[in-house]
Design a protein around this motif. Sequence first.
Motif, short mmCIF file in Angstrom:
data_model
loop_
_atom_site.label_atom_id
_atom_site.label_comp_id
_atom_site.label_asym_id
_atom_site.label_seq_id
_atom_site.Cartn_x
_atom_site.Cartn_y
_atom_site.Cartn_z
N ALA A 14 42.88 55.75 68.23
CA ALA A 14 41.45 55.49 68.01
C ALA A 14 40.86 54.59 69.08
O ALA A 14 39.76 54.87 69.61
CB ALA A 14 41.24 54.88 66.63
N ASP A 15 41.55 53.47 69.41
CA ASP A 15 40.98 52.51 70.36
C ASP A 15 42.12 51.75 71.02
O ASP A 15 42.80 50.94 70.36
CB ASP A 15 40.04 51.56 69.64
N LEU A 16 42.32 51.97 72.30
CA LEU A 16 43.46 51.40 73.03
C LEU A 16 43.38 49.87 73.09
O LEU A 16 44.38 49.18 72.90
CB LEU A 16 43.52 51.99 74.44
N GLY A 17 42.20 49.33 73.34
CA GLY A 17 42.06 47.88 73.46
C GLY A 17 42.45 47.15 72.19
O GLY A 17 43.18 46.15 72.21
N THR A 18 41.96 47.63 71.07
CA THR A 18 42.31 47.01 69.79
C THR A 18 43.80 47.13 69.51
O THR A 18 44.44 46.18 69.02
CB THR A 18 41.51 47.66 68.66
N ALA A 19 44.37 48.30 69.82
CA ALA A 19 45.79 48.51 69.57
C ALA A 19 46.64 47.54 70.38
O ALA A 19 47.65 47.02 69.89
CB ALA A 19 46.16 49.95 69.90
N VAL A 20 46.24 47.26 71.63
CA VAL A 20 47.01 46.32 72.46
C VAL A 20 46.94 44.92 71.87
O VAL A 20 47.95 44.19 71.84
CB VAL A 20 46.47 46.34 73.90
N ILE A 21 45.76 44.50 71.40
CA ILE A 21 45.62 43.16 70.79
C ILE A 21 46.52 43.05 69.56
O ILE A 21 47.23 42.06 69.37
CB ILE A 21 44.14 42.90 70.43
N VAL A 22 46.48 44.07 68.70
CA VAL A 22 47.33 44.05 67.50
C VAL A 22 48.80 44.04 67.88
O VAL A 22 49.61 43.31 67.28
CB VAL A 22 47.00 45.25 66.60
N LEU A 23 49.17 44.83 68.87
CA LEU A 23 50.57 44.90 69.31
C LEU A 23 51.06 43.54 69.81
O LEU A 23 52.21 43.16 69.56
CB LEU A 23 50.72 45.96 70.40
N LEU A 24 50.20 42.80 70.52
CA LEU A 24 50.60 41.50 71.07
C LEU A 24 50.61 40.40 70.01
O LEU A 24 51.42 39.46 70.10
CB LEU A 24 49.65 41.11 72.22
N THR A 25 49.72 40.46 69.04
CA THR A 25 49.65 39.39 68.02
C THR A 25 50.53 39.65 66.81
O THR A 25 50.88 38.70 66.08
CB THR A 25 48.19 39.22 67.55
N LEU A 26 50.90 40.89 66.59
CA LEU A 26 51.69 41.22 65.39
C LEU A 26 53.02 40.47 65.33
O LEU A 26 53.42 40.00 64.26
CB LEU A 26 51.93 42.73 65.34
N PRO A 27 53.78 40.31 66.43
CA PRO A 27 55.07 39.59 66.35
C PRO A 27 54.94 38.12 65.99
O PRO A 27 55.94 37.49 65.62
CB PRO A 27 55.65 39.75 67.77
N LEU A 28 53.73 37.54 66.10
CA LEU A 28 53.59 36.13 65.78
C LEU A 28 53.90 35.84 64.32
O LEU A 28 54.45 34.78 63.99
CB LEU A 28 52.16 35.66 66.10
N ILE A 29 53.56 36.77 63.43
CA ILE A 29 53.80 36.53 61.99
C ILE A 29 55.29 36.45 61.66
O ILE A 29 55.74 35.48 61.03
CB ILE A 29 53.08 37.61 61.15
N PRO A 30 56.13 37.43 62.07
CA PRO A 30 57.57 37.26 61.78
C PRO A 30 58.20 36.08 62.48
O PRO A 30 59.12 35.46 61.95
CB PRO A 30 58.17 38.60 62.24
N VAL A 31 57.70 35.73 63.68
CA VAL A 31 58.28 34.59 64.39
C VAL A 31 58.02 33.29 63.62
O VAL A 31 58.94 32.51 63.33
CB VAL A 31 57.71 34.49 65.82
N PHE A 32 56.75 33.05 63.26
CA PHE A 32 56.44 31.84 62.50
C PHE A 32 57.06 31.90 61.11
O PHE A 32 57.49 30.88 60.56
CB PHE A 32 54.92 31.67 62.39
N GLY A 33 57.10 33.10 60.52
CA GLY A 33 57.74 33.24 59.21
C GLY A 33 59.21 32.88 59.25
O GLY A 33 59.74 32.24 58.34
N ALA A 34 59.91 33.30 60.33
CA ALA A 34 61.33 32.98 60.45
C ALA A 34 61.55 31.49 60.66
O ALA A 34 62.49 30.90 60.09
CB ALA A 34 61.94 33.78 61.61
N LEU A 35 60.69 30.86 61.46
CA LEU A 35 60.83 29.42 61.70
C LEU A 35 60.69 28.63 60.41
O LEU A 35 61.48 27.72 60.13
CB LEU A 35 59.78 28.96 62.72
#
Length: 568
Positions: A148-169
Amino acid sequence: MHKDLVLLARTERTVRRHLLTCVVAAVLAGLLVLAQAELLSGVLSGGLTALALLPLAGVVVARALLGRLNGVAGGRTATALKSVLRARLLSRLRDLGPARLTAHRSGELVTLAGRGLDALDPYITGYLPAVAVAGVVPVAVLVRLFAADLGTAVIVLLTLPLIPVFGALVGWQTKAVTERQWRALSRLGGHFLDVVRGLPTLRAFGRARYQATVIRQVADAHRAATMRTLRVAFLSSLVLELVASLSLALVAVPVGLRLLSGSLDLRTALLVLLLAPEAYIPLRAVGTKFHAAMEGVAAADQAFAVLEEPIPGTGGTAAPAPGVPEIRLENVTVRYPGREDAALDGVSLVVPPGERVALVGESGAGKSTLLHLLLGFVTPSEGRVLIGGVDLTTLDLDAWRGRLAFVPQRPHLFASSVADNIRLGSPASDEDVRTAAAAARAAEFVEALPEGYATVVGERGANLSAGQRQRVALARAFCRPGAEMLLLDEPTARLDGRSEAAIVEATRTLAEGRTAVIVAHRPAMIDLADRVVRVDAGRIVSDRLVTRAGPAPGTEAPDHDAWAERVR
C-alpha cells in the motif's frame, strides 16, 4: 517459551488438539484484521458502497466467534495440561519415596501441585496464543503495508523491533522478581501447612503464638515480593505503551502531512492508519501476557525439576539369596538435594542375619535416613549397601520390599475399614487379619469398635488414639509372614505406658526369626536389641553389644565377638 511445557503439550494428544484449536483461532482472528481494515477504509473513503458494511459486519462477527473459540479451547488446553502435569508430578513423588518428600517439604509440594500449577492458566490461555499471533500478524500487516505505501512500511519495519527489545530487557528483571515471589509463596504455603499439621504439638508446648508470628513474617515477605513484581509489571507496560505510541506517531504524522499535500489518497491513508497499530498490538500483548504468566512458569520450572529427579534404585533385577540376608553398609554417604550437610557421612555397618540392632541418637542424626536407605527410598551419594552380598541399587526393589516389614514413626491410616488398613496391599484373608491384630495386641480395641474390623476409620486414623494407630501399623507387619527383615522407626514415641508395653511385647514376638533394625529412644525398645548403635550428625559414634537371653527361634545365634570385630 517454556520448552518443557511446549514439549508436553505436543506429546499429549488431547492437549495438542485443544492447543492447536486455540492457536489457529487466535491467528485467524488476527489475520481478519486485514480484511476489516480494507473494508472499513473503503467505506469511510467512499471507495466502497454501503453494501460493503454487510461483509464488514460478517468479519466483525467472525472475529468475535473466533475469540470465543479461542477462549474455550484455551480453557480446555489449560485444564488438560494441568491434569497431565499433576498426574505425572504425583506419580513421580510416589516413586521418589517418602524420604525425598521430606527433603522437599510436603507443604511446598502441596502448594506446587495446587496453587502453583493453577498459575499456568495465563501462560496457556494467554501467552502461547499471543506468541503465535505475534509471529504471524505483524508479518502479514507489513506485507500489506509494503503493497500500500512503501514509506510507512519502512517506518514500521524499523520501529517494530523496539518493542521486543525493550520487552526483553524488562522481562529479564521480571523473571527474577517473579521467581522470588514464587519462592516466597511456596515457603508461605509450605510452612502454613506444616504448622497446621503440627498444631496439637505446638499448642502442647506453648509454641503456637510464636508460629503465628513466623507465618506473619513469611506472609509479609510474600506481600513485599508481590508488590515488587507488580511494580516491574507496571513499568514494563509503561515502557511498551510509550514505545508503541512513539512508533505510531512516526507513522501518523508523515501520513497526515502527505494527505494534506495531496501526495497520498484518502483510502490508502486510512488503510495505513488502521493497519499500523495492528503491527504493534500483538507484540505489546506478548509483553503484557508474559508478566501475567511468569508465576506459572516459575511453578512449572519447579515441577519439571521434580519430574527430572532420578528415582532411587530403579532398574535393578538382581535378587539376594533366599533366607535372612546379611546387611552391610560400606562408607555410605547420603545427601539430600538442596542441603549442604550430609544426612549420613561415611557410615559403615554390618548387621548379621537374625540380629536385632537399635539405632539411638538425637533427632536429625540420620537414623530414619538409614532406614530409608535400606528401603531403597534414597540412593547413596557415595559408598554402597549390600543385601546378602548384592548391591541394593541392582536389586528388584519390589521383590526386596516384599521381604521387609516396615513400621514408621507416624503410620498413615487411610479412610477405609480397619481390616483394609491392616491388610494394606497384602493378599491376607479375614482370618489372617484377625490373627495379625491379635499378635499386635490390637484385637481387643478393634473388636470393641462399632462395626469391628469393618469400622471405617478417618483419614490418618483421626478417630483412633496414637497407641491404637501404632498397633494397627504393627498388625500390618504381622500380615507379612514372609518378611525376613523388620524396620521400626520409633514405634513407641508419644505413647502412654500401657500402649508402650503392648507395642514392646508385640515387637518382641514380631522380631523372632527376623533381622530387626529399630530406631529407638525409649529404654523398653532398646532392651529388645542385641546391639546398640549410636548415630550423631550422620556418623556412627559407638557400636556396643548387649546381653541377650538366647537366639531367636529359627535362627542361629550370631557370633557376637566375630561380628563386633567386623564392625569396629
